[in-house]
Design a protein around this motif. Structure first.
Motif, PDB file in Angstrom:
ATOM      1  N   GLU A  95       0.837  -1.204   0.000  1.00 44.82           N
ATOM      2  CA  GLU A  95       0.000   0.000   0.000  1.00 44.82           C
ATOM      3  C   GLU A  95       0.872   1.255   0.000  1.00 44.82           C
ATOM      4  OE1 GLU A  95      -0.439  -2.556   2.069  1.00 44.82           O
ATOM      5  OE2 GLU A  95      -2.410  -3.328   1.507  1.00 44.82           O
ATOM      6  N   ALA A  96       1.886   1.253   0.878  1.00 41.64           N
ATOM      7  CA  ALA A  96       2.775   2.419   0.968  1.00 41.64           C
ATOM      8  C   ALA A  96       3.485   2.643  -0.363  1.00 41.64           C
ATOM      9  CB  ALA A  96       3.797   2.220   2.085  1.00 41.64           C
ATOM     10  N   ARG A  97       3.931   1.562  -0.963  1.00 43.22           N
ATOM     11  CA  ARG A  97       4.636   1.654  -2.241  1.00 43.22           C
ATOM     12  C   ARG A  97       3.696   2.230  -3.316  1.00 43.22           C
ATOM     13  NH1 ARG A  97       9.268  -1.074  -3.688  1.00 43.22           N
ATOM     14  NH2 ARG A  97       9.209  -2.072  -1.647  1.00 43.22           N
ATOM     15  N   ALA A  98       2.473   1.704  -3.333  1.00 44.19           N
ATOM     16  CA  ALA A  98       1.498   2.172  -4.331  1.00 44.19           C
ATOM     17  C   ALA A  98       1.171   3.648  -4.092  1.00 44.19           C
ATOM     18  CB  ALA A  98       0.241   1.313  -4.267  1.00 44.19           C
ATOM     19  N   HIS A  99       1.081   4.036  -2.817  1.00 40.92           N
ATOM     20  CA  HIS A  99       0.772   5.432  -2.485  1.00 40.92           C
ATOM     21  C   HIS A  99       1.910   6.360  -2.934  1.00 40.92           C
ATOM     22  CE1 HIS A  99      -0.783   8.853  -0.272  1.00 40.92           C
ATOM     23  NE2 HIS A  99       0.381   8.984   0.338  1.00 40.92           N
ATOM     24  N   LEU A 100       3.144   5.983  -2.577  1.00 42.12           N
ATOM     25  CA  LEU A 100       4.300   6.837  -2.881  1.00 42.12           C
ATOM     26  C   LEU A 100       4.544   6.972  -4.379  1.00 42.12           C
ATOM     27  CD1 LEU A 100       6.760   5.658  -0.082  1.00 42.12           C
ATOM     28  CD2 LEU A 100       5.780   7.941  -0.319  1.00 42.12           C
ATOM     29  N   GLY A 132       2.089   6.437  -6.605  1.00 38.96           N
ATOM     30  CA  GLY A 132       0.823   6.766  -7.247  1.00 38.96           C
ATOM     31  C   GLY A 132       0.386   8.177  -6.933  1.00 38.96           C
ATOM     32  N   GLU A 133      -0.649   8.299  -6.100  1.00 37.63           N
ATOM     33  CA  GLU A 133      -1.236   9.624  -5.879  1.00 37.63           C
ATOM     34  C   GLU A 133      -0.274  10.597  -5.194  1.00 37.63           C
ATOM     35  OE1 GLU A 133      -4.128   9.763  -2.481  1.00 37.63           O
ATOM     36  OE2 GLU A 133      -4.125   7.607  -2.762  1.00 37.63           O
ATOM     37  N   ALA A 134       0.690  10.092  -4.412  1.00 35.66           N
ATOM     38  CA  ALA A 134       1.609  10.987  -3.701  1.00 35.66           C
ATOM     39  C   ALA A 134       2.886  11.257  -4.482  1.00 35.66           C
ATOM     40  CB  ALA A 134       1.966  10.391  -2.334  1.00 35.66           C
ATOM     41  N   SER A 135       2.977  10.733  -5.675  1.00 34.25           N
ATOM     42  CA  SER A 135       4.250  10.777  -6.402  1.00 34.25           C
ATOM     43  C   SER A 135       4.733  12.198  -6.695  1.00 34.25           C
ATOM     44  CB  SER A 135       4.134   9.998  -7.711  1.00 34.25           C
ATOM     45  OG  SER A 135       5.391   9.928  -8.342  1.00 34.25           O
TER      46      SER A 135
END
Ligand SMILES: [Zn+2]
Length: 200
Positions: free
Chosen positions: A59-64, A66-69
Motif C-alpha cells: 500500500e505504501a509503495r502504491a501510495h508513494l 501513485g497519488e503521492a508521487s
C-alpha cells in the motif's frame, strides 16, 4: 581559478562560486553536463533505488508511486550507515532530468556543510519510521540555488542564450528539466535577453 563570468547579485555570485568549486572538484568543464551521481560518492551519499527499500508495504509503495508521487522528489535519511554514508532515496517516477536536480541539492547540502535543523517523519512502515532531514530555509535556498548553478553554470548559459539556443536545447545539453533552465535564466537575470532572442 580562471576569470569566470559571474551573475549579478551577491547571493547568486556566491552560489555560482560554490558551484564552480563543485565542478572543479568533479573535473568537469564549465560548459559540459555535470553528473550528480558521480559527485554523490564524494559527498558520502549512497543512492538507493526505490525498489531496494525493505519493509514498505504494498500500500505504501502504491501510495508513494501513485497519488503521492508528485509530493516527493527524494531526500537523505537521517541515520548514517556504520561507514558514515547516508542513504538517499529518489523518486523513480520523476525521470533523470528532475532526479539530477534533486540529487544535486542533496550533494550541495553536504558540500556546503549544512546541519539539519530538525528531523521529520516522512513515512511510517510496519518496521518503523523513515526520518528525513530538514534544513533551515536559507540552507534550502542555498543548496537548491548552488545545485542548480552547478548543473547549469552562468557562463555557459549566457553564451548559449547569446547564440540564440532555446531553453529546450539548453536543458537537453545539461540533462536537466526546462523548468530548471527557466529558473536559472531568471535568477541570473538572463531572462530578458532570452525573451528578446526568442520573441517573434
Ligand atoms: Zn534540501
Amino acid at each position: 581559478m580562471t576569470d569566470y563570468q559571474l551573475p549579478p547579485g551577491d547571493k547568486w555570485r556566491q552560489f555560482e562560486l560554490y558551484a564552480l568549486g563543485f565542478r572543479d572538484f568533479a573535473g568537469v568543464r564549465p560548459d559540459m553536463p555535470l553528473d550528480p551521481f558521480r559527485l554523490a560518492g564524494f559527498a558520502n551519499l549512497l543512492v538507493v533505488h526505490f525498489d531496494q527499500i525493505k519493509g514498505l508495504s504494498a500500500e505504501a509503495r502504491a501510495h508513494l508511486l501513485g497519488e503521492a508521487s508528485e509530493k516527493w522528489s527524494g531526500g537523505a535519511c537521517s541515520l548514517p550507515l556504520p561507514d558514515g554514508r547516508r542513504i538517499v532515496i529518489l523518486n523513480p517516477n520523476h525521470g533523470r532530468m528532475r532526479t539530477n536536480a534533486t540529487l544535486m541539492e542533496e550533494v550541495s547540502h553536504v558540500f556546503l556543510g549544512h546541519q539539519p535543523s530538525r528531523l521529520k517523519v516522512v513515512a511510517e512502515t510496519a518496521t518503523g519510521q523513515t526520518i528525513s532531514r530538514e534544513y533551515r530555509k536559507a540552507d534550502e535556498e542555498a543548496a537548491y540555488g548552488t545545485g542548480a548553478a552547478a548543473l547549469v553554470p552562468f557562463s555557459a548559459l549566457r553564451r548559449f542564450v547569446l547564440e540564440g539556443q532555446t531553453a529546450a536545447r539548453i536543458a537537453k545539453h545539461f540533462r536537466v528539466s526546462r523548468e530548471l533552465v527557466s529558473y536559472r535564466l531568471k535568477v541570473t537575470r538572463l531572462w530578458q535577453a532570452y525573451r528578446a532572442a526568442h520573441s517573434e
